[in-house]
Design an enzyme around this catalytic site. Structure first.
Site, PDB file in Angstrom:
ATOM      1  CG  ASN A 113      58.638  36.785  44.460  1.00 10.76           C
ATOM      2  OD1 ASN A 113      58.841  37.804  43.595  1.00 10.76           O
ATOM      3  ND2 ASN A 113      59.747  36.025  44.323  1.00 10.76           N
ATOM      4  N   GLY A 146      59.004  35.687  36.334  1.00 12.37           N
ATOM      5  CA  GLY A 146      57.658  34.962  37.184  1.00 12.37           C
ATOM      6  C   GLY A 146      57.466  33.539  36.909  1.00 12.37           C
ATOM      7  CB  THR A 159      57.746  27.599  34.748  1.00 11.23           C
ATOM      8  OG1 THR A 159      58.863  27.748  35.494  1.00 11.23           O
ATOM      9  CG2 THR A 159      58.208  26.643  33.418  1.00 11.23           C
ATOM     10  CB  ALA A 160      52.516  28.516  32.956  1.00  9.80           C
ATOM     11  CB  THR A 161      53.889  33.749  32.629  1.00  7.59           C
ATOM     12  OG1 THR A 161      52.995  33.237  33.718  1.00  7.59           O
ATOM     13  CG2 THR A 161      53.374  35.058  32.156  1.00  7.59           C
ATOM     14  CD  GLU A 217      66.966  34.494  35.755  1.00  9.02           C
ATOM     15  OE1 GLU A 217      66.812  33.713  36.465  1.00  9.02           O
ATOM     16  OE2 GLU A 217      67.892  34.960  34.998  1.00  9.02           O
ATOM     17  CB  CYS A 241      62.296  32.213  42.296  1.00 15.81           C
ATOM     18  SG  CYS A 241      63.519  33.485  42.388  1.00 15.81           S
ATOM     19  CD  GLU A 256      67.343  38.974  35.720  1.00 16.13           C
ATOM     20  OE1 GLU A 256      67.332  38.166  36.893  1.00 16.13           O
ATOM     21  OE2 GLU A 256      66.494  39.283  35.105  1.00 16.13           O
TER      22      GLU A 256
HETATM   23  P1  NDP Z   1      53.455  35.415  36.653  1.00 14.53           P
HETATM   24  O1  NDP Z   1      54.247  34.589  35.726  1.00 14.53           O
HETATM   25  O2  NDP Z   1      51.984  35.224  37.291  1.00 14.53           O
HETATM   26  O3  NDP Z   1      53.873  36.932  36.699  1.00 14.53           O
HETATM   27  C1  NDP Z   1      54.944  37.490  36.486  1.00 14.53           C
HETATM   28  C2  NDP Z   1      54.719  38.681  35.887  1.00 14.53           C
HETATM   29  O4  NDP Z   1      54.353  38.613  34.627  1.00 14.53           O
HETATM   30  C3  NDP Z   1      53.566  39.773  36.463  1.00 14.53           C
HETATM   31  O5  NDP Z   1      53.893  41.004  36.303  1.00 14.53           O
HETATM   32  C4  NDP Z   1      52.325  39.331  35.757  1.00 14.53           C
HETATM   33  O6  NDP Z   1      51.362  40.390  35.680  1.00 14.53           O
HETATM   34  C5  NDP Z   1      53.052  39.253  34.284  1.00 14.53           C
HETATM   35  N1  NDP Z   1      52.306  38.486  33.139  1.00 14.53           N
HETATM   36  C6  NDP Z   1      51.244  37.695  33.539  1.00 14.53           C
HETATM   37  N2  NDP Z   1      50.823  37.049  32.385  1.00 14.53           N
HETATM   38  C7  NDP Z   1      51.548  37.607  31.302  1.00 14.53           C
HETATM   39  C8  NDP Z   1      51.531  37.588  29.932  1.00 14.53           C
HETATM   40  N3  NDP Z   1      50.732  36.745  29.170  1.00 14.53           N
HETATM   41  N4  NDP Z   1      52.358  38.251  29.363  1.00 14.53           N
HETATM   42  C9  NDP Z   1      53.195  39.104  29.902  1.00 14.53           C
HETATM   43  N5  NDP Z   1      53.212  39.241  31.114  1.00 14.53           N
HETATM   44  C10 NDP Z   1      52.374  38.610  31.894  1.00 14.53           C
HETATM   45  O7  NDP Z   1      54.260  34.954  38.259  1.00 14.53           O
HETATM   46  P2  NDP Z   1      53.910  35.688  39.719  1.00 14.53           P
HETATM   47  O8  NDP Z   1      53.737  37.265  39.567  1.00 14.53           O
HETATM   48  O9  NDP Z   1      52.964  34.828  40.003  1.00 14.53           O
HETATM   49  O10 NDP Z   1      55.235  35.397  40.385  1.00 14.53           O
HETATM   50  C11 NDP Z   1      55.636  34.072  41.025  1.00 14.53           C
HETATM   51  C12 NDP Z   1      56.599  33.173  40.081  1.00 14.53           C
HETATM   52  O11 NDP Z   1      57.753  33.964  39.757  1.00 14.53           O
HETATM   53  C13 NDP Z   1      56.884  31.856  40.617  1.00 14.53           C
HETATM   54  O12 NDP Z   1      56.792  30.910  39.631  1.00 14.53           O
HETATM   55  C14 NDP Z   1      58.412  32.254  40.912  1.00 14.53           C
HETATM   56  O13 NDP Z   1      59.414  31.335  41.013  1.00 14.53           O
HETATM   57  C15 NDP Z   1      58.890  33.135  39.843  1.00 14.53           C
HETATM   58  N6  NDP Z   1      59.975  34.038  40.308  1.00 14.53           N
HETATM   59  C16 NDP Z   1      61.189  33.645  39.574  1.00 14.53           C
HETATM   60  C17 NDP Z   1      62.187  34.230  39.855  1.00 14.53           C
HETATM   61  C18 NDP Z   1      63.750  33.941  39.385  1.00 14.53           C
HETATM   62  O14 NDP Z   1      64.464  34.740  39.523  1.00 14.53           O
HETATM   63  N7  NDP Z   1      63.806  32.720  38.741  1.00 14.53           N
HETATM   64  C19 NDP Z   1      62.330  35.451  41.243  1.00 14.53           C
HETATM   65  C20 NDP Z   1      61.057  35.614  41.710  1.00 14.53           C
HETATM   66  C21 NDP Z   1      59.737  34.897  41.275  1.00 14.53           C
HETATM   67  P3  NDP Z   1      50.278  40.075  36.917  1.00 14.53           P
HETATM   68  O15 NDP Z   1      50.853  40.072  37.883  1.00 14.53           O
HETATM   69  O16 NDP Z   1      49.793  41.738  36.755  1.00 14.53           O
HETATM   70  O17 NDP Z   1      49.300  39.217  36.168  1.00 14.53           O
END
Ligand code: NDP
Length: 486
Positions: A153, A229, A231-233, A251, A285, A467
């Site tokens: 994002n 990223g 929450t489930a991841t 985060e 987020c 952070e």
């Molecule tokens: P994801 O959780 O899908 O992905 C985040 C990162 O993790 C990507 O680089 C992704 O790779 C990678 N990833 C996915 N699966 C795995 C795994 N099993 N092991 C290790 N890495 C993995 O999130 P999104 O990219 O869809 O981002 C959106 C989410 O991020 C939202 O829920 C948002 O709220 C959260 N977010 C939180 C922030 C905070 O500071 N609290 C700030 C910004 C976003 P790939 O994309 O290549 O699959």
């Protein structure tokens, strides 16, 4: 035709394709067109990157902090020099308005690098504690190779927010941007060589989360994992990193309230709620996706709010007047569409948006893009899925509250606890709210105003750890306590 982009890994100071030779398409979401190919890396690539990072670690960690800081500052200067090129890459890759990438994403990436350079210069890695008959010294030393995984994002903004404190503290880095937005991180890898970073200090591996990201998380030679990223991841990463006793910071998602009291500056609150709800197409987020308005002025506020949301200019991210670009991908638009369908099934009334734009509503170049009209939904209880689950798109719900207690109750009725914003003319009330809100960040009469020195992060399922500022440096360093009589 434009030359297609080739996005490679940056390992040990040079570009590499993936070991297996596999690649993935790079899609411009605003048009749906394939504009290049990127390395689809896996465990073998992560191994190469970790080996380079481990080799570079002792010398990097032994450098005086001032020298690491100087290199980070040179990198910041190069990001500033290349702001136009990087903003264009970011906008093309993510669908966000070019004007936003140019004014927020890329300048903030440079600011992150500069901020941690300044912070590490001031940082006391050694601290002495004197007691009547003993002296203790806490020595903080870089932990080794850090794994940094960031989302799509705010691609370069969040990528640098992770790698800058790691590098400043003396760690070397294996970093993975999202496969949706690989381009600016790849560019930063190349710029790091120009800034003088030794080979192996910053390594960028590209590829899918489930393969490349997962290989970072389970690599035994990467003892520190920082992840932003979903929450489930995050839960999955914790389940792998936890039993390996890795130091982990998460985060995660949010379902943030924008709380508007009747005494608030009306125009400022409307403008603030629109910005909080829809900046970056609601894909931040910190976005305020649940708007809570004091009952006495609910109708008036709703009317003004919906009018402003309807007026947001949806268009080609490259056009100067565009306020809403495309979502990050067609797949993500599918998720947003399903969430709006579910809101209707739950009894929500769609006040505006609620659909993808018609072709005639978009400029010709972007008619194949992943667009969704800014959407406001009314009439849903707080406990329904729409108000509980993160949508991460341009979709906001609006509801009334009675008094302060009611506002706190509704706002806290969430498994998330990232950020709240409160609008009121009464600062004491704002502070009372801040005391009771279960959120890691509370803004009063503003949104997304950041002082990089203060802790950033969420409570509950919005994350683990904070952070920002010195906390970030400490995260990348192991403390050792040494005591002697004296
Ligand atoms: P994801 O959780 O899908 O992905 C985040 C990162 O993790 C990507 O680089 C992704 O790779 C990678 N990833 C996915 N699966 C795995 C795994 N099993 N092991 C290790 N890495 C993995 O999130 P999104 O990219 O869809 O981002 C959106 C989410 O991020 C939202 O829920 C948002 O709220 C959260 N977010 C939180 C922030 C905070 O500071 N609290 C700030 C910004 C976003 P790939 O994309 O290549 O699959």
């Amino acid at each position: 035709m434009r030359t297609p982009h080739v996005v490679e890994n940056w390992i040990d100071g040079r570009s590499h394709g993936s070991v297996g030779g596999e690649s993935l398409p790079v899609i411009e979401p605003a048009t749906g067109a394939e504009i290049g190919r990127m390395a689809a890396s896996g465990a073998a690539d992560v191994d190469l990157a970790q080996t380079a990072a481990a080799r570079a670690f002792p010398a990097w960690a032994a450098l005086p902090a001032t020298e690491r800081a100087a290199m980070l500052e040179r990198l910041a200067g190069l990001v500033e020099r290349d702001v136009e090129r990087l903003a264009l890459l970011e906008s093309t890759d993510s669908g966000k308005p070019l004007s936003l990438a140019r004014s927020v994403d890329i300048p903030r990436a440079a600011a992150n690098l500069r901020f941690f350079a300044e912070t590490v210069r001031e940082w006391k890695a050694d601290e002495d504690f004197r007691a009547p008959h003993a002296v203790s010294r806490v020595m903080r030393r870089a932990s080794g190779v850090a794994g940094c995984i960031s989302p799509w994002n705010l691609p370069l903004y969040l990528f640098t927010w992770k790698i800058a404190p790691a590098l400043a503290a003396g760690c070397t880095v294996v970093a993975k941007p999202s496969e949706e937005t690989p381009m600016t991180a790849a560019a930063l890898g190349e710029l790091s060589a120009e800034a003088g970073f030794p080979a192996g200090v910053l390594n960028v591996v590209q590829g899918r989360g489930a393969e490349c990201g997962a290989a970072i998380v389970r690599h035994p030679g990467i003892p520190v994992i920082t992840f932003t990223g979903g929450t489930a991841t995050g839960a999955h990463i914790m389940s792998v990193a936890g039993p390996m006793f890795k130091r982990t910071a998460l985060e995660l998602g949010g379902k943030n309230p924008t709380i508007v009291f009747a005494d608030a500056d009306f125009d400022a609150a409307v403008a603030g709620a629109v910005r909080a709800g829809f900046q970056n197409q609601g894909q931040i987020c910190l976005c305020g996706s649940r708007v809570l308005v004091e009952r006495g002025m609910y109708e008036r506020f709703r009317e003004a709010f919906v009018e402003r949301v309807r007026a947001l200019r949806v268009g080609d991210p490259m056009d100067a007047g565009t306020e809403q670009g495309s979502l990050v991908s067609a797949a993500h638009r599918g998720k947003v569409a399903a969430a709006v369908e579910r809101a209707r099934a739950e009894g929500g009334r769609v006040l505006c948006g609620g659909r993808a734009p018609e072709h005639s509503e978009l400029p010709e170049r972007v008619r194949g893009g992943a667009y969704w009209l800014p959407t406001v939904i009314e009439g849903l209880p707080m406990n329904c899925a729409t108000n509980q689950e993160e949508i991460f798109g341009p979709v906001v719900t609006i509801q009334a509250f009675g008094d302060e207690t009611d506002a706190v109750r509704l706002a806290n009725e969430s498994v998330y606890g990232l950020a709240a914003n409160v609008w009121t003319a009464d600062h004491a009330r704002g502070m009372r709210m801040a005391e009771q809100l279960e959120f890691g960040i509370v803004w009063i009469n503003t949104w997304m105003l950041r002082d990089l020195r203060v802790p950033f992060g969420g409570m509950k399922r919005s994350g683990v750890g904070r952070e920002g500022g010195e906390e970030a440096l400490r995260f990348f360093a192991e403390p050792k306590s040494v005591t002697w009589p004296g």
